[in-house]
Design a protein around this motif. Structure first.
Motif, short mmCIF file in Angstrom:
data_model
loop_
_atom_site.label_atom_id
_atom_site.label_comp_id
_atom_site.label_asym_id
_atom_site.label_seq_id
_atom_site.Cartn_x
_atom_site.Cartn_y
_atom_site.Cartn_z
N GLY A 157 0.84 -1.25 -0.01
CA GLY A 157 -0.06 0.05 0.09
C GLY A 157 0.92 1.16 -0.03
N ASP A 158 0.37 2.17 0.38
CA ASP A 158 1.18 3.71 0.76
C ASP A 158 2.56 3.52 1.19
OD1 ASP A 158 1.82 6.34 0.45
OD2 ASP A 158 0.71 6.72 2.59
N ALA A 159 3.49 4.11 0.74
CA ALA A 159 5.14 4.09 1.33
C ALA A 159 5.36 5.42 1.62
CB ALA A 159 5.83 3.31 0.23
N SER A 160 4.36 6.50 1.62
CA SER A 160 5.07 7.86 1.62
C SER A 160 5.62 8.23 2.90
CB SER A 160 3.88 8.94 1.29
OG SER A 160 2.87 8.67 2.22
N GLN A 161 5.56 7.44 4.12
CA GLN A 161 5.63 7.42 5.33
C GLN A 161 6.69 6.36 5.86
OE1 GLN A 161 5.34 10.75 7.03
NE2 GLN A 161 4.38 11.11 5.11
N GLY A 162 7.24 5.57 4.95
CA GLY A 162 8.02 4.42 5.17
C GLY A 162 7.23 3.38 5.70
N GLN A 163 5.96 3.31 5.33
CA GLN A 163 4.89 2.19 5.69
C GLN A 163 5.54 0.71 5.58
OE1 GLN A 163 3.96 5.08 4.52
NE2 GLN A 163 1.81 5.45 5.06
N ARG A 164 6.08 0.61 4.25
CA ARG A 164 6.33 -0.54 3.89
C ARG A 164 7.51 -1.14 3.96
NH1 ARG A 164 3.91 0.05 -2.04
NH2 ARG A 164 6.18 0.00 -2.70
N ALA A 165 8.29 -0.30 4.84
CA ALA A 165 9.86 -0.58 5.10
C ALA A 165 9.80 -1.34 6.45
CB ALA A 165 10.61 0.85 5.28
N ALA A 166 9.23 -2.57 6.25
CA ALA A 166 8.93 -3.68 7.54
C ALA A 166 10.61 -4.08 8.10
CB ALA A 166 8.37 -4.72 7.05
N PRO A 167 10.83 -4.08 9.38
CA PRO A 167 11.97 -4.76 9.69
C PRO A 167 12.25 -5.77 9.23
CG PRO A 167 10.66 -4.19 11.51
CD PRO A 167 9.93 -3.72 10.43
N THR A 168 13.38 -6.48 9.18
CA THR A 168 13.90 -7.77 8.91
C THR A 168 14.24 -8.54 10.02
OG1 THR A 168 15.94 -7.18 8.22
CG2 THR A 168 14.17 -7.27 6.41
N SER A 169 13.41 -9.19 10.75
CA SER A 169 13.75 -9.93 11.99
C SER A 169 12.68 -10.95 12.22
CB SER A 169 13.87 -9.12 13.21
OG SER A 169 14.54 -9.87 14.44
N ARG A 170 12.29 -11.59 13.20
CA ARG A 170 11.13 -12.62 13.58
C ARG A 170 10.47 -11.95 14.87
NH1 ARG A 170 11.97 -18.71 12.56
NH2 ARG A 170 13.25 -18.40 10.68
N TYR A 171 9.04 -11.54 14.52
CA TYR A 171 8.43 -10.94 15.47
C TYR A 171 7.09 -12.03 15.81
CZ TYR A 171 11.18 -7.14 14.04
OH TYR A 171 12.03 -6.28 13.96
N ARG A 172 6.60 -11.61 16.96
CA ARG A 172 5.21 -12.26 17.39
C ARG A 172 4.01 -11.47 17.33
NH1 ARG A 172 7.29 -14.84 23.07
NH2 ARG A 172 5.24 -15.84 22.66
N ALA A 173 4.28 -10.25 17.26
CA ALA A 173 2.93 -9.35 17.64
C ALA A 173 3.15 -8.33 16.40
CB ALA A 173 2.98 -8.93 18.83
N LEU A 174 1.72 -7.81 15.76
CA LEU A 174 1.91 -6.70 14.90
C LEU A 174 0.56 -5.95 15.06
CD1 LEU A 174 2.74 -5.51 11.95
CD2 LEU A 174 1.34 -7.54 11.03
N ASP A 175 0.69 -4.49 14.71
CA ASP A 175 -0.56 -3.77 14.87
C ASP A 175 -0.14 -2.53 14.09
OD1 ASP A 175 -3.03 -2.91 15.22
OD2 ASP A 175 -2.44 -2.80 17.61
N ALA A 176 -1.09 -2.07 13.51
CA ALA A 176 -1.12 -0.75 12.46
C ALA A 176 -2.14 0.43 13.06
CB ALA A 176 -1.08 -1.17 11.05
N TYR A 177 -1.93 1.41 12.76
CA TYR A 177 -2.79 2.49 12.75
C TYR A 177 -2.49 3.86 12.23
CZ TYR A 177 -6.45 5.40 15.04
OH TYR A 177 -7.47 6.07 15.09
N GLY A 178 -3.29 4.45 11.42
CA GLY A 178 -2.72 5.75 10.77
C GLY A 178 -1.84 5.47 9.85
N ASP A 179 -0.37 6.13 9.74
CA ASP A 179 0.40 5.74 8.87
C ASP A 179 1.88 5.07 9.30
OD1 ASP A 179 1.67 8.01 10.40
OD2 ASP A 179 1.76 9.16 8.86
N HIS A 180 1.46 4.17 10.54
CA HIS A 180 2.46 3.26 11.03
C HIS A 180 2.22 2.11 11.26
CE1 HIS A 180 0.35 4.90 14.76
NE2 HIS A 180 0.88 3.85 15.23
N ALA A 181 2.86 1.29 11.75
CA ALA A 181 2.80 -0.19 12.34
C ALA A 181 3.91 -0.46 13.03
CB ALA A 181 3.15 -1.34 10.77
N CYS A 182 3.70 -1.30 14.05
CA CYS A 182 4.60 -1.65 15.09
C CYS A 182 4.54 -3.42 15.35
CB CYS A 182 4.04 -1.21 16.57
SG CYS A 182 4.14 0.57 16.39
#
Length: 188
Positions: A157-182
Motif C-alpha cells: 500500500g502507501d509507502a509515503s511515510q515508510g509504511q512498507r519498510a518492515a524490519p527484517t527479523s522475527r516477531y510475535r506481534a503486529l499492529d497498525a494505525y494511521g501511517d505506521h505499524a509496530c
C-alpha cells in the motif's frame, strides 16, 4: 457481560480477541461471546451468534462467525461500503481501520490463502503472495501488513511515510494505525 451486550466500561474476565478503534472497543470471550463498550452508539452486536474474531472500524464492526461457518458479519455505517463483506467462509483473520476492513480466508480443498478488503480506501496494490500463511493482519490508513507464521513482516500500500519498510527479523506481534505499524518480539 453477555451475548451481544454493550457495556459502559471494560469487562472483566478472560478474552480470546480484542479490537479497538478510537473511543470504542470489543472483546470476544473464551466462550465466543462478544461485548463492546465505549462510544458504540447504534453499533450493538447482533444477538444469538458466536464469534471467533472481531474488527472495530470507525463506524462499523465486522466479525468472523465461529466454526464451522467462519463467515463474515458486519454492521453499522455502510456509507463507504463497510458492510459489503465478501461471501463465503473459512475466514480466520480480520482487521479494520477507518472505513476499510480486510479478512483472510483459507481453502482446505485447494490450500489457497486469500485476503479480501472492502470499504473505503481499498488498496489498489495487490498484497504479496499469501501462500506461506498469515499469523496476523493489521490495517492502517492506506497500508496493510501481515505477520507471517515464522515471524516475518510483509507490508503493501502507501509507502509515503515508510509504511512498507518492515524490519527484517522475527516477531510475535503486529499492529497498525494511521501511517505506521509496530511489531514486537515478546522479549520483555
Amino acid at each position: 457481560w453477555g451475548q451481544g451486550a454493550v457495556a459502559s466500561a471494560a469487562p472483566q474476565g478472560l478474552f480470546r480477541e480484542l479490537s479497538v478503534h478510537g473511543d470504542k472497543a470489543c472483546v470476544i470471550s473464551n466462550g465466543y461471546t462478544l461485548q463492546c463498550w465505549g462510544n458504540v452508539g447504534a453499533l450493538a452486536p447482533p444477538l444469538g451468534l458466536s464469534f471467533e474474531f472481531v474488527a472495530v472500524g470507525a463506524q462499523h464492526i465486522c466479525d468472523v462467525v465461529a466454526y464451522p461457518s467462519r463467515t463474515l458479519r458486519c454492521w453499522g455505517d455502510n456509507s463507504q461500503g463497510q458492510l459489503l463483506a465478501p461471501a463465503g467462509g473459512d475466514y480466520y483473520r480480520i482487521d479494520a481501520h477507518g472505513a476499510m476492513t480486510c479478512a483472510v480466508s483459507f481453502s482446505f480443498a485447494s490450500s489457497d490463502i486469500r485476503m479480501r478488503c472492502w470499504g473505503s480506501r481499498v488498496l489498489d496494490e495487490r498484497p504479496p503472495s499469501l501462500r506461506t500463511g498469515m499469523g496476523t493482519i493489521a490495517a492502517g490508513d492506506q497500508h496493510t501488513c501481515t505477520l507471517q507464521p515464522f515471524g516475518g513482516v510483509s507490508c503493501w500500500g502507501d509507502a509515503s511515510q515508510g509504511q512498507r519498510a518492515a524490519p527484517t527479523s522475527r516477531y510475535r506481534a503486529l499492529d497498525a494505525y494511521g501511517d505506521h505499524a509496530c511489531v514486537g518480539n515478546g522479549a520483555g
